[in-house]
Design an enzyme around this catalytic site. Sequence first.
Site, PDB file in Angstrom:
ATOM      1  N   ARG A  32       0.838  -1.191   0.000  1.00  0.00           N
ATOM      2  CA  ARG A  32       0.000   0.000   0.000  1.00  0.00           C
ATOM      3  C   ARG A  32       0.867   1.232   0.000  1.00  0.00           C
ATOM      4  NH1 ARG A  32      -3.838   0.506   4.691  1.00  0.00           N
ATOM      5  NH2 ARG A  32      -1.951  -0.165   5.751  1.00  0.00           N
ATOM      6  N   SER A  79       7.351  -5.563   6.723  1.00  0.00           N
ATOM      7  CA  SER A  79       7.080  -6.613   7.712  1.00  0.00           C
ATOM      8  C   SER A  79       7.771  -7.926   7.381  1.00  0.00           C
ATOM      9  CB  SER A  79       5.574  -6.811   7.845  1.00  0.00           C
ATOM     10  OG  SER A  79       4.948  -5.581   8.076  1.00  0.00           O
ATOM     11  N   ASP A 135       5.659  -3.310  11.486  1.00  0.00           N
ATOM     12  CA  ASP A 135       4.242  -2.918  11.594  1.00  0.00           C
ATOM     13  C   ASP A 135       3.758  -2.674  13.026  1.00  0.00           C
ATOM     14  OD1 ASP A 135       4.427  -5.608  12.052  1.00  0.00           O
ATOM     15  OD2 ASP A 135       2.739  -6.180  10.791  1.00  0.00           O
TER      16      ASP A 135
END
Length: 497
Positions: free
Chosen positions: A108, A177, A230
């Site tokens: 994203r 991540s 994250d």
Amino acid sequence: MRKVVIGSAVICAATACAVAALIVKHRMKKSGRWARAEAIVNDFEEKCATPIGKLRQVADAMMVEMHAGLASEGGSKLKMLISYVDSLPKGDEKGLFYALDLGGTNFRVIRVQLGGKERGVINQEAEEVSIPPHLMVGSSFELFDFIASEVARFVTSESEEYQLPAGRQRELGFTFSFPVRQTSLASGTLIKWTKGFSIEETVGEDVVSELTKAIERQGLDLRVAALVNDTVGTLAGGRYYDNDVVAAVILGTGTNAAYVERAHAIPKWHGLLPKSGEMVINMEWGNFRSSHLPLTEYDLSLDTESLNPGEQIFEKLISGMYLGEILRRVLLSLAEEASFFGDTVPPKLMVPFILRTPHMSSMHLDTSSDLRVVASKLKDILGISNTSFKTRKMIVKLCEIIAKRGARLSAAGIFGILKKQGRDVLATEKQRTVVALDGGLFEHYTTFRKILESTLAEMLGEEAASSVIIKHANDGSGIGAALIAAAHSQYLELDSS
Ligand code: ADP
Ligand code: MG
């Protein structure tokens, strides 16, 4: 004629007897099966038990491991990674910042326009892009090129609502991540790819410089200001909205936690003491293990047959990837040892990971009087039909046992963190303690969530519980990286003078 009649009457009587005998035998067998099933479930329940005393032992073990992991590299199963995030967002950040969130099959890109204390988040936009599978196993150059070109496209398609002061460079926080050995706030080497990625040449390389080079190839003037995990992003996202957030926990497919530590309480920290005196630690708590954890034979075989045997034991007890699989394993043993679903073992029940945690939670949350959700899940996912109400009720009980154990152990882990921070007791001065939680398991599995919250309150006791709050930080990790970039912006001094 008579003879025949008599004869047939004799035969009939004999058959009736035989049939009766068969039914009785069958009945006995059936009740025997049920007794066997009950025995298996009761034994499982006993082994999963998490009385408060045991939870306290787990929390203390977590604290001991935290100390050990902070003391030295490799000192504990808990990596206790230094994040280099030594200032968290205060809520007064201003300007346009970006985030890139890479951690699975999608990535994203996010932009956020921050308006300072008064105006907060003025505008926020995100775009999700799926990564073509061939790039996940291709070359590092191609993967980062693809990502950078999407970032460039995102940036150039910006509307006028988003404004960057003239002469300034764009700044981006990179949520990555995967296991990384961080070397500064904006650099870190990749230890290994996971989750379907496999690009040998990137391992051991600095992922920020890989990304930076790709961004430069796009001719984009953008600085990667921070590399964050994250959980660290979730902590920062939570802190932006609430100044009392001191820890973050993710309960999704996997699980992890991050918290704020006093920098001088990190013996393995060899850098300069940060001005704030604080440092965010990425615990990697999924790898926690302790002799106090209530492990059953099902957990042990799940671990042995997993892709990472011996690793992530805590994660295998509490996270979304595994809860449904634990349930499947218990059901399989019920089918094999107690003919729980009839004389044959349903073939689909033998398929690992076929029963997912969302299936389990919808069975667990079934409020219909005849448990028809349980019936339909059994049919749709496992191909099992015609289950009795008693059987379905037993399955709900199993969901309860597994979810309860996971939720209570999660609470014990959080209690361990609060204890390490000295926030497990009521402070004399008025002090709020907020823990940010995120992840699909926490968000959607309401029973799990409620048990986690009530268990934490139980461990804290009434007084201390009144000052501790669990807050759902929705998608903190996305915006969190942008906020960390803002809190560490190269223009901070300029803006405050
Ligand atoms: P990830 O952890 O993969 O980054 P999420 O935080 O969205 O992504 O979590 C997704 C996970 O949450 C799923 O793999 C699943 O285990 C769990 N989950 C999602 N929906 C539910 C649900 N309704 N009930 C229980 N668990 C769920
Ligand atoms: Mg996630």
